[in-house]
Design a protein around this motif. Structure first.
Motif, PDB file in Angstrom:
ATOM      1  N   TRP A 220       2.458 -10.720 -29.618  1.00  0.00           N
ATOM      2  CA  TRP A 220       3.139 -11.362 -28.499  1.00  0.00           C
ATOM      3  C   TRP A 220       2.814 -12.781 -28.382  1.00  0.00           C
ATOM      4  O   TRP A 220       3.217 -13.444 -27.466  1.00  0.00           O
ATOM      5  N   GLY A 221       2.677 -13.415 -29.767  1.00  0.00           N
ATOM      6  CA  GLY A 221       2.849 -14.986 -29.796  1.00  0.00           C
ATOM      7  C   GLY A 221       1.402 -15.655 -29.595  1.00  0.00           C
ATOM      8  O   GLY A 221       1.565 -16.987 -29.327  1.00  0.00           O
ATOM      9  N   TYR A 222       0.523 -15.273 -29.734  1.00  0.00           N
ATOM     10  CA  TYR A 222      -0.971 -15.817 -29.667  1.00  0.00           C
ATOM     11  C   TYR A 222      -1.793 -15.551 -30.894  1.00  0.00           C
ATOM     12  O   TYR A 222      -1.636 -14.389 -31.687  1.00  0.00           O
ATOM     13  N   ARG A 223      -2.707 -16.390 -30.975  1.00  0.00           N
ATOM     14  CA  ARG A 223      -4.042 -16.234 -31.960  1.00  0.00           C
ATOM     15  C   ARG A 223      -5.145 -16.128 -31.033  1.00  0.00           C
ATOM     16  O   ARG A 223      -5.179 -17.037 -30.040  1.00  0.00           O
ATOM     17  N   ILE A 224      -5.846 -15.076 -30.979  1.00  0.00           N
ATOM     18  CA  ILE A 224      -7.050 -14.954 -30.252  1.00  0.00           C
ATOM     19  C   ILE A 224      -8.361 -14.653 -31.050  1.00  0.00           C
ATOM     20  O   ILE A 224      -8.469 -13.929 -32.294  1.00  0.00           O
ATOM     21  N   LEU A 225      -9.301 -15.388 -30.713  1.00  0.00           N
ATOM     22  CA  LEU A 225     -10.721 -14.899 -31.181  1.00  0.00           C
ATOM     23  C   LEU A 225     -11.294 -13.953 -29.960  1.00  0.00           C
ATOM     24  O   LEU A 225     -11.616 -14.584 -28.697  1.00  0.00           O
ATOM     25  N   TYR A 226     -11.635 -12.951 -30.342  1.00  0.00           N
ATOM     26  CA  TYR A 226     -12.337 -12.003 -29.460  1.00  0.00           C
ATOM     27  C   TYR A 226     -13.896 -11.932 -29.787  1.00  0.00           C
ATOM     28  O   TYR A 226     -14.499 -11.855 -31.028  1.00  0.00           O
ATOM     29  N   LEU A 227     -14.667 -12.216 -28.849  1.00  0.00           N
ATOM     30  CA  LEU A 227     -15.900 -12.224 -28.696  1.00  0.00           C
ATOM     31  C   LEU A 227     -16.430 -11.311 -27.576  1.00  0.00           C
ATOM     32  O   LEU A 227     -15.914 -11.037 -26.690  1.00  0.00           O
ATOM     33  N   THR A 228     -17.710 -10.503 -28.177  1.00  0.00           N
ATOM     34  CA  THR A 228     -18.294  -9.585 -27.166  1.00  0.00           C
ATOM     35  C   THR A 228     -19.751  -9.867 -27.270  1.00  0.00           C
ATOM     36  O   THR A 228     -20.400 -10.148 -27.910  1.00  0.00           O
ATOM     37  N   ASP A 229     -20.222  -9.940 -25.772  1.00  0.00           N
ATOM     38  CA  ASP A 229     -21.606 -10.229 -25.579  1.00  0.00           C
ATOM     39  C   ASP A 229     -22.255  -9.073 -25.785  1.00  0.00           C
ATOM     40  O   ASP A 229     -21.651  -7.638 -25.763  1.00  0.00           O
ATOM     41  N   PRO A 230     -23.715  -9.018 -25.338  1.00  0.00           N
ATOM     42  CA  PRO A 230     -24.510  -7.736 -25.864  1.00  0.00           C
ATOM     43  C   PRO A 230     -24.297  -6.763 -24.494  1.00  0.00           C
ATOM     44  O   PRO A 230     -24.755  -5.525 -24.749  1.00  0.00           O
ATOM     45  N   PHE A 231     -23.548  -7.082 -23.449  1.00  0.00           N
ATOM     46  CA  PHE A 231     -23.729  -6.350 -22.395  1.00  0.00           C
ATOM     47  C   PHE A 231     -22.188  -5.518 -22.379  1.00  0.00           C
ATOM     48  O   PHE A 231     -21.783  -4.694 -21.440  1.00  0.00           O
ATOM     49  N   GLY A 232     -21.274  -5.707 -23.451  1.00  0.00           N
ATOM     50  CA  GLY A 232     -20.050  -5.341 -23.618  1.00  0.00           C
ATOM     51  C   GLY A 232     -18.950  -6.068 -22.775  1.00  0.00           C
ATOM     52  O   GLY A 232     -17.729  -5.556 -22.875  1.00  0.00           O
ATOM     53  N   ASN A 233     -19.227  -7.158 -22.499  1.00  0.00           N
ATOM     54  CA  ASN A 233     -18.037  -7.921 -21.618  1.00  0.00           C
ATOM     55  C   ASN A 233     -17.385  -8.810 -22.912  1.00  0.00           C
ATOM     56  O   ASN A 233     -18.045  -9.238 -23.934  1.00  0.00           O
ATOM     57  N   ARG A 234     -16.131  -8.881 -22.855  1.00  0.00           N
ATOM     58  CA  ARG A 234     -15.583  -9.503 -23.904  1.00  0.00           C
ATOM     59  C   ARG A 234     -14.772 -10.840 -23.416  1.00  0.00           C
ATOM     60  O   ARG A 234     -14.179 -10.868 -22.406  1.00  0.00           O
ATOM     61  N   LEU A 235     -14.715 -11.759 -24.283  1.00  0.00           N
ATOM     62  CA  LEU A 235     -14.267 -12.899 -24.009  1.00  0.00           C
ATOM     63  C   LEU A 235     -13.139 -13.167 -25.008  1.00  0.00           C
ATOM     64  O   LEU A 235     -13.199 -12.949 -26.320  1.00  0.00           O
ATOM     65  N   GLN A 236     -11.868 -13.571 -24.540  1.00  0.00           N
ATOM     66  CA  GLN A 236     -10.605 -13.760 -25.359  1.00  0.00           C
ATOM     67  C   GLN A 236     -10.501 -15.228 -25.343  1.00  0.00           C
ATOM     68  O   GLN A 236      -9.911 -15.513 -24.510  1.00  0.00           O
ATOM     69  N   LEU A 237     -10.570 -15.934 -26.560  1.00  0.00           N
ATOM     70  CA  LEU A 237     -10.047 -17.334 -26.359  1.00  0.00           C
ATOM     71  C   LEU A 237      -8.544 -17.306 -27.300  1.00  0.00           C
ATOM     72  O   LEU A 237      -8.624 -16.949 -28.136  1.00  0.00           O
ATOM     73  N   SER A 238      -7.754 -17.601 -26.331  1.00  0.00           N
ATOM     74  CA  SER A 238      -6.269 -17.432 -26.755  1.00  0.00           C
ATOM     75  C   SER A 238      -5.459 -18.786 -26.784  1.00  0.00           C
ATOM     76  O   SER A 238      -5.706 -19.532 -25.900  1.00  0.00           O
ATOM     77  N   GLU A 239      -4.847 -18.795 -28.009  1.00  0.00           N
ATOM     78  CA  GLU A 239      -4.000 -20.062 -28.458  1.00  0.00           C
ATOM     79  C   GLU A 239      -2.623 -19.671 -28.640  1.00  0.00           C
ATOM     80  O   GLU A 239      -2.328 -18.634 -29.532  1.00  0.00           O
ATOM     81  N   PRO A 240      -1.534 -20.166 -28.095  1.00  0.00           N
ATOM     82  CA  PRO A 240      -0.194 -19.836 -28.272  1.00  0.00           C
ATOM     83  C   PRO A 240       0.160 -20.342 -29.740  1.00  0.00           C
ATOM     84  O   PRO A 240      -0.340 -21.319 -30.188  1.00  0.00           O
ATOM     85  N   LEU A 241       1.057 -19.487 -30.139  1.00  0.00           N
ATOM     86  CA  LEU A 241       1.625 -20.087 -31.868  1.00  0.00           C
ATOM     87  C   LEU A 241       2.557 -20.993 -31.406  1.00  0.00           C
ATOM     88  O   LEU A 241       2.872 -21.740 -32.681  1.00  0.00           O
ATOM     89  N   ASP A 242       3.339 -21.105 -30.532  1.00  0.00           N
ATOM     90  CA  ASP A 242       4.136 -22.089 -30.381  1.00  0.00           C
ATOM     91  C   ASP A 242       3.554 -23.610 -30.506  1.00  0.00           C
ATOM     92  O   ASP A 242       2.759 -23.778 -29.191  1.00  0.00           O
ATOM     93  N   PRO A 243       4.122 -24.507 -31.179  1.00  0.00           N
ATOM     94  CA  PRO A 243       3.371 -25.707 -31.184  1.00  0.00           C
ATOM     95  C   PRO A 243       3.713 -26.712 -30.016  1.00  0.00           C
ATOM     96  O   PRO A 243       2.479 -27.249 -29.673  1.00  0.00           O
ATOM     97  N   TYR A 244       4.483 -26.300 -29.057  1.00  0.00           N
ATOM     98  CA  TYR A 244       4.721 -27.184 -27.858  1.00  0.00           C
ATOM     99  C   TYR A 244       4.023 -26.627 -26.871  1.00  0.00           C
ATOM    100  O   TYR A 244       3.281 -27.301 -26.059  1.00  0.00           O
TER     101      TYR A 244
END
Length: 80
Positions: free
Chosen positions: A47-71
């Motif tokens: 869907w046009g993103y690069r995502i770094l998926y991180l999960t903490d010890p409690f099962g919570n998920r952090l998604q750091l998302s960056e659009p592929l479109d340079p603008y």
């Protein structure tokens, strides 16, 4: 600069999901790898993103998302 914080009720391993849209996911990953070598790779999703998926010890998920479109990416906040 502005950013969007998205909180989701979607359960991943019993935890919550938080998505943060930013413009420099690779820089964040480099900083994390310097502290914890087992940080996952950034994934490119259809869907046009690069995502770094991180999960903490409690099962919570952090998604750091960056659009592929340079603008779109240029308009996003940077990691500081």
């Amino acid at each position: 600069m502005e950013t969007t914080l998205r909180l989701s009720e979607e359960s991943v391993a019993g935890g919550a999901t938080v998505t943060i849209h930013m413009g420099d996911v690779d820089d964040v990953r480099k900083e994390l790898v310097a502290r914890w070598p087992d940080v996952p790779e950034v994934e490119e999703v259809f869907w046009g993103y690069r995502i770094l998926y991180l999960t903490d010890p409690f099962g919570n998920r952090l998604q750091l998302s960056e659009p592929l479109d340079p603008y779109q990416r240029a308009a996003m906040p940077r990691w500081t």
